[in-house]
Scaffold this active site. Structure first.
Site, PDB file in Angstrom:
ATOM      1  N   LYS A 158       0.948  -1.213  -0.076  1.00 19.47           N
ATOM      2  CA  LYS A 158       0.005  -0.004  -0.176  1.00 19.47           C
ATOM      3  C   LYS A 158       0.721   1.100   0.090  1.00 19.47           C
ATOM      4  CE  LYS A 158      -4.559   0.634   0.311  1.00 19.47           C
ATOM      5  NZ  LYS A 158      -5.616  -0.260  -0.092  1.00 19.47           N
TER       6      LYS A 158
HETATM    7  N1  GLU Z   1      -7.123   0.122  -3.334  1.00 18.13           N
HETATM    8  C1  GLU Z   1      -7.986  -1.119  -3.675  1.00 18.13           C
HETATM    9  C2  GLU Z   1      -7.969  -2.117  -2.502  1.00 18.13           C
HETATM   10  O1  GLU Z   1      -7.965  -1.425  -1.250  1.00 18.13           O
HETATM   11  C3  GLU Z   1      -7.510  -1.797  -4.966  1.00 18.13           C
HETATM   12  C4  GLU Z   1      -6.014  -2.253  -5.019  1.00 18.13           C
HETATM   13  C5  GLU Z   1      -5.643  -2.854  -6.357  1.00 18.13           C
HETATM   14  O2  GLU Z   1      -6.268  -2.948  -7.259  1.00 18.13           O
HETATM   15  O3  GLU Z   1      -4.319  -3.114  -6.376  1.00 18.13           O
HETATM   16  O4  GLU Z   1      -8.277  -3.245  -2.603  1.00 18.13           O
END
Ligand code: GLU
Length: 429
Positions: A104
């Site tokens: 993240k």
């Molecule tokens: N931000 C989204 C999540 O929390 C998608 C992450 C992604 O597609 O890599 O799952």
């Protein structure tokens, strides 16, 4: 923040450990991220001022494949929050069986105070800051809170400029024109809608006319509202930072969506601006309630689709929903979670409920690798197959192992898969 999201994630892991077939040493290893990079980002704003921002990228675990996870722009971003979210991505990708680890990113900023040009510069500077640790086979960012296909286009362009050629698969959630996939923008909301339908099937209840309250009407909340409305459910409340619109007979989700898409706020909608005048609508006027009141409405399903830590020990006793579907990451604190389990309120955990986004990110990445693009129907069918199968496996685990709740079932599956990968790979050197 009263409840630290990282502590919350560790507590969720701890609750599952006694039921998971995982070696304790490996389990302990899974409690800390592999690495977190902190970057300082001086940016010359359009105003001429130089502002110094702070950003992070956490790579939590890569035993199952390249790191994967979004990037959020928000004033409340902290290193601990980014690390918790990277942990949740690890359990999410494991649960829905994507060949990825979890990561993240986050930048501490208030996007509302920045111009488009400022956001572009900030995004490019952040990408430069983390570019040594990302890459199509290494770590693949995607959108999250306050980031979108345009943000991904800037990230992809910045990374590609350094490489000297276009590298679309370094990020997912891109615009269609530069390698995005149909269906990605609405994918998380579609997944939320699909798991809610599955939950009703599992509980042997009828979704048509079931009342639904959705906290948050951003990309996830608005798409979930639209799709649940289309599936026959009755969306009675939704909100943004200005408060919530509530009508026990149901909201005009299409009108609300059009209002918000045009940049409108919920409080303006409730006050009557736009509503009705354009459509000659026959819908009743909704009432304005607070976000706190929305959470305690007497509804069939509560869908938190905003920030972490909104269902807490302080408000859990007032909750009257019979089920919770976690569209946000980490909306329920551990103390509240235990109370919900005791009260037999079914909670579809975030790592399952909001996995639609990363599933379609994976499908985008696969198409980029194939240099081939699929039609929307193929993407949606594959999303439904994958999230449906993860839902079925989770309830099967819950039923056969007689686990306390669906979150524990989801965590045991995710932890066992990740631990197996660690065991097979062994320790280096
Ligand atoms: N931000 C989204 C999540 O929390 C998608 C992450 C992604 O597609 O890599 O799952």
């Amino acid at each position: 923040m009263a409840d630290d999201p990282f502590e919350n994630m560790l507590a969720q892991m701890d609750r599952a450990e006694e039921y998971a077939d995982v070696d304790h040493g490996v389990f302990e290893r899974l409690k800390s991220p592999e690495r977190t990079l902190k970057v300082t980002l001086p940016v010359e704003l359009e105003s001429g001022e130089v502002e110094v921002f702070e950003g992070y990228r956490c790579q939590f675990d890569s035993s199952r494949g390249p790191f994967k996870g979004g990037v959020r722009f928000h004033p409340s971003v902290t290193q601990r929050e980014v690390e918790a979210l990277a942990g949740w991505m690890t359990w999410k990708t494991a649960l829905v069986d994507l060949p990825y680890g979890g990561a993240k990113g986050g930048v501490i900023c208030e996007p509302k105070d920045l111009t488009e040009r400022d956001l572009e510069r900030l995004t490019r500077r952040y990408t430069e800051g983390i570019r040594r640790m990302i890459g199509p086979e290494i770590d693949v960012p995607a959108p999250d809170m306050n980031t979108n296909p345009q943000t991904m286009a800037w990230m992809m362009d910045t990374y590609s400029m350094y490489e000297g050629y276009s590298v679309p698969q370094v990020v997912t959630g891109k615009p269609l024109e530069i390698g995005g996939t149909p269906g990605r923008v609405e994918a998380t909301g579609r997944g939320v809608s699909l798991v809610t339908e599955r939950l009703f099937e599992y509980l042997d209840r009828d979704l048509s006319d079931a009342s639904i309250a959705i906290q948050g009407f951003g990309n996830v909340g608005s798409n979930a509202a639209r799709l649940l409305d289309e599936a026959g459910a009755n969306v009675v409340a939704t909100s943004d930072v200005t408060g919530a619109a509530y009508d026990p007979d149901g909201l005009d989700v299409a009108a609300l969506g059009a209002h918000v898409d045009a940049g409108g706020l919920i409080e303006e909608y409730v006050a009557g601006e736009y509503r009705g005048s354009a459509s000659g609508s026959t819908w009743d006027d909704p009432d304005q309630i607070t976000n706190a009141e929305l959470l305690t409405l007497d509804v069939d399903v509560l869908i938190p689709a905003a920030v972490e830590g909104v269902i807490t020990a302080d408000n859990v006793d007032d909750l009257r929903a019979s089920a919770v579907v976690e569209a946000a990451n980490g909306p329920t604190t551990v103390a509240a979670d235990k109370a919900l389990t005791e009260r037999d309120i079914q909670v579809v955990p975030d790592i399952l409920a909001n996995a639609g986004g990363v599933i379609v990110s994976y499908l985008e990445w696969v198409q980029n690798a194939q240099e081939f693009s699929w039609p929307l129907e193929t993407v949606n069918a594959e999303l439904e197959r994958r999230i449906g199968s993860a839902f079925d496996k989770t309830v099967e685990q819950y039923d056969t192992k007689e686990l306390p709740d669906l979150r524990t079932a989801a965590y045991t599956l995710a932890l066992e898969r990740t631990a197996k990968a660690h065991e097979y790979r062994g320790l280096f050197p």
